[in-house]
Design an enzyme around this catalytic site. Structure first.
Site, mmCIF file in Angstrom:
data_model
loop_
_atom_site.group_PDB
_atom_site.id
_atom_site.type_symbol
_atom_site.label_atom_id
_atom_site.label_comp_id
_atom_site.label_asym_id
_atom_site.label_seq_id
_atom_site.Cartn_x
_atom_site.Cartn_y
_atom_site.Cartn_z
ATOM 1 N N LYS A 116 23.950 39.923 39.136
ATOM 2 C CA LYS A 116 24.980 40.828 38.596
ATOM 3 C C LYS A 116 26.200 41.204 39.643
ATOM 4 O O LYS A 116 27.335 41.314 39.387
ATOM 5 C CB LYS A 116 24.655 42.018 37.778
ATOM 6 C CG LYS A 116 23.671 41.760 36.558
ATOM 7 C CD LYS A 116 23.805 42.748 35.366
ATOM 8 C CE LYS A 116 23.382 41.973 34.350
ATOM 9 N NZ LYS A 116 23.320 43.034 33.074
ATOM 10 N N LYS A 208 21.989 31.842 30.072
ATOM 11 C CA LYS A 208 21.439 32.794 28.931
ATOM 12 C C LYS A 208 22.501 33.218 28.095
ATOM 13 O O LYS A 208 23.685 33.352 28.590
ATOM 14 C CB LYS A 208 20.741 34.026 29.958
ATOM 15 C CG LYS A 208 19.940 35.036 28.865
ATOM 16 C CD LYS A 208 19.453 36.192 29.770
ATOM 17 C CE LYS A 208 20.646 37.070 30.178
ATOM 18 N NZ LYS A 208 20.412 38.680 29.689
ATOM 19 N N LYS A 211 26.246 39.176 26.927
ATOM 20 C CA LYS A 211 27.556 40.200 26.460
ATOM 21 C C LYS A 211 28.467 39.515 27.127
ATOM 22 O O LYS A 211 29.530 39.754 26.749
ATOM 23 C CB LYS A 211 26.617 41.444 26.587
ATOM 24 C CG LYS A 211 25.797 41.981 25.599
ATOM 25 C CD LYS A 211 25.317 43.413 26.220
ATOM 26 C CE LYS A 211 24.247 44.040 25.371
ATOM 27 N NZ LYS A 211 23.532 44.870 26.111
HETATM 28 N N1 AQP Z 1 19.510 35.604 25.883
HETATM 29 C C1 AQP Z 1 18.807 36.641 25.540
HETATM 30 N N2 AQP Z 1 17.618 36.113 24.778
HETATM 31 C C2 AQP Z 1 16.455 36.999 24.680
HETATM 32 N N3 AQP Z 1 16.461 38.313 24.755
HETATM 33 C C3 AQP Z 1 17.648 38.632 25.436
HETATM 34 N N4 AQP Z 1 17.963 39.943 25.824
HETATM 35 C C4 AQP Z 1 19.171 40.015 26.362
HETATM 36 N N5 AQP Z 1 19.600 38.780 26.446
HETATM 37 C C5 AQP Z 1 18.828 38.006 25.738
HETATM 38 C C6 AQP Z 1 17.174 41.357 25.578
HETATM 39 O O1 AQP Z 1 17.838 42.063 24.964
HETATM 40 C C7 AQP Z 1 17.317 43.311 25.413
HETATM 41 C C8 AQP Z 1 18.621 44.375 25.682
HETATM 42 O O2 AQP Z 1 19.345 43.840 26.797
HETATM 43 P P1 AQP Z 1 20.245 45.019 27.560
HETATM 44 O O3 AQP Z 1 20.798 45.621 26.842
HETATM 45 O O4 AQP Z 1 19.487 45.242 28.795
HETATM 46 O O5 AQP Z 1 21.211 43.821 27.969
HETATM 47 P P2 AQP Z 1 21.265 42.615 28.755
HETATM 48 O O6 AQP Z 1 19.889 41.968 29.352
HETATM 49 O O7 AQP Z 1 21.902 43.037 29.964
HETATM 50 O O8 AQP Z 1 22.074 41.931 28.020
HETATM 51 P P3 AQP Z 1 23.095 40.554 28.613
HETATM 52 O O9 AQP Z 1 23.598 40.021 27.245
HETATM 53 O O10 AQP Z 1 22.545 39.630 29.369
HETATM 54 O O11 AQP Z 1 24.202 41.218 29.113
HETATM 55 P P4 AQP Z 1 24.709 40.938 30.450
HETATM 56 O O12 AQP Z 1 25.998 39.890 30.119
HETATM 57 O O13 AQP Z 1 25.519 42.263 31.097
HETATM 58 O O14 AQP Z 1 24.056 40.488 31.483
HETATM 59 C C9 AQP Z 1 16.442 43.236 26.578
HETATM 60 O O15 AQP Z 1 15.038 43.287 25.964
HETATM 61 C C10 AQP Z 1 16.769 41.806 27.100
HETATM 62 O O16 AQP Z 1 15.582 41.171 27.633
#
Ligand code: AQP
Length: 354
Positions: A116, A208, A211
């Protein structure tokens, strides 16, 4: 609080674009956990969200949207405790204590920070670096025994276990002296698994679903309508081969593996089951079937989210009730932690929390 054998905690960041990966890897499983003999706490982790800058007005909307997604997906705010992190000050308070337990070397190994922060590490917030310590505090403020998360959170869960272990060791004498037995914090069990533990981008099966992906076509948002869902699946990257009949045949085919995994998770079956039905089929047959399943599964959630977000007063009341219930538990943990660490508290010392 009724006596449950398990305490389940998990959270989702209100950072917008809630997607199918968040749903299948996390929220859908949160709903299923409610059927266990467990007190479940589901948290909108807004303190985590501000580790990267958020527009304040948008953030408020995103907090309500994640709450709406929880409720629309089937989390029952009477059975589970649904709240947002910033309403329970003990998360930040415990994070400070854990900052003094966790080691710099442990945090330096966290791959999510490296991803990140990217090349501009010096410019990343200290909060982003400290994110996993706050996550340990989120979990251990409730002395949670189980945490359902997607695979990307595995390393952070390991850090939570290390922090719990070190706290228990560093303060073992005081823990016993205050009547908590041999160990105060549990060594929390991560619950990672199922066919959608890591849902991948629809545009690149090696990345992956996320968001922050600049391409909206890379993810299915929980707010997408039926047409958008069907179109994104139709356009999803694939290879020219038909689906194999065995799971081993998905190796080296990340896009095919991802779509089969999504189908399996939505249908509540295994990849093997999917290939039993679709082995040998072309994507021109499989994709419409997947689109139908995705629309049937997700459209009711999107509809209910729209209904719920139209009534922010109701969402805020759910969060306020959940916040008060969560704080009752977290305050007991913090009182005990302060006694164990050696602080002088305003109120009388509590006896063992449980
Ligand atoms: N691609 C994914 N597959 C399965 N599980 C996922 N999670 C996130 N992406 C996937 C799970 O969702 C929960 C909440 O996640 P978060 O709010 O911590 O968001 P994140 O992991 O930061 O989501 P993103 O989409 O990956 O955001 P960015 O783009 O900012 O990095 C967690 O249990 C996570 O494991």
């Amino acid at each position: 609080m009724a006596a449950f054998t398990e305490l389940v905690f998990s959270g989702v960041q209100p950072t917008g674009n809630l997607h199918l990966g968040n749903y299948l890897g996390a929220v859908k499983r949160f709903v299923e956990m409610q059927d266990r003999d467990a007190q479940c706490l589901y948290c909108v982790v807004d303190l985590h969200a501000i580790t990267v800058w958020q527009d304040p007005e948008a953030l408020r909307g995103q907090i309500r949207e994640v709450t709406a997604a929880f409720l629309a997906a089937g989390i029952d705010p009477k059975r589970s405790i649904v709240f947002n992190q910033s309403q329970v000050p003990q998360h930040a308070e415990l994070a400070w204590v854990f900052n003094c337990v966790a080691r710099l070397g442990w945090l330096n190994r966290m791959t999510q920070f490296k991803e990140k922060a990217g090349k501009d590490r010096e410019n990343a917030s200290i909060g982003l670096y400290d994110y996993p310590v706050l996550m340990a505090a989120d979990i251990l403020a409730y002395r949670a025994t189980h945490v359902p998360v997607g695979e990307d959170q595995k390393q952070h869960l390991e850090l939570t276990r290390d922090i719990a272990q070190k706290f228990n060791t560093d303060f073992s004498g005081s823990i016993t002296a205050h009547g908590h037995g041999d160990a105060f914090f549990p060594i929390t069990e991560p619950l990672i698994g199922g066919p959608a533990a890591r849902v991948m981008s629809l545009r690149d099966g090696t990345k992956k679903m996320s968001k922050s992906d600049p391409s909206d076509n890379a993810r299915i948002n929980l707010t997408d309508d039926a047409d958008a869902i069907a179109q994104k699946i139709r356009r999803a990257k694939t290879d020219p081969e038909p689906l194999p009949s065995e799971v081993a045949g998905l190796k080296e085919r990340p896009e095919a593996d991802n779509l089969v995994g999504i189908y399996a998770a939505l249908a509540g079956i295994t990849r093997e089951d999917v290939l039993r039905d679709f082995g040998g089929a072309q994507f021109s047959t499989f994709k419409p079937a997947l689109a139908d399943l995705a629309v049937t599964s997700l459209a009711p959630i999107a509809g209910e989210m729209r209904r719920l977000t139209a009534d922010p007063g109701h969402i805020d009341a759910v969060l306020a009730d959940g916040g008060a219930r969560a704080e009752t538990i977290a305050a007991q943990t913090l009182d005990a932690v302060k006694d164990i660490v050696g602080f002088v508290r305003r109120g009388p010392s509590l006896q063992a929390v449980r």
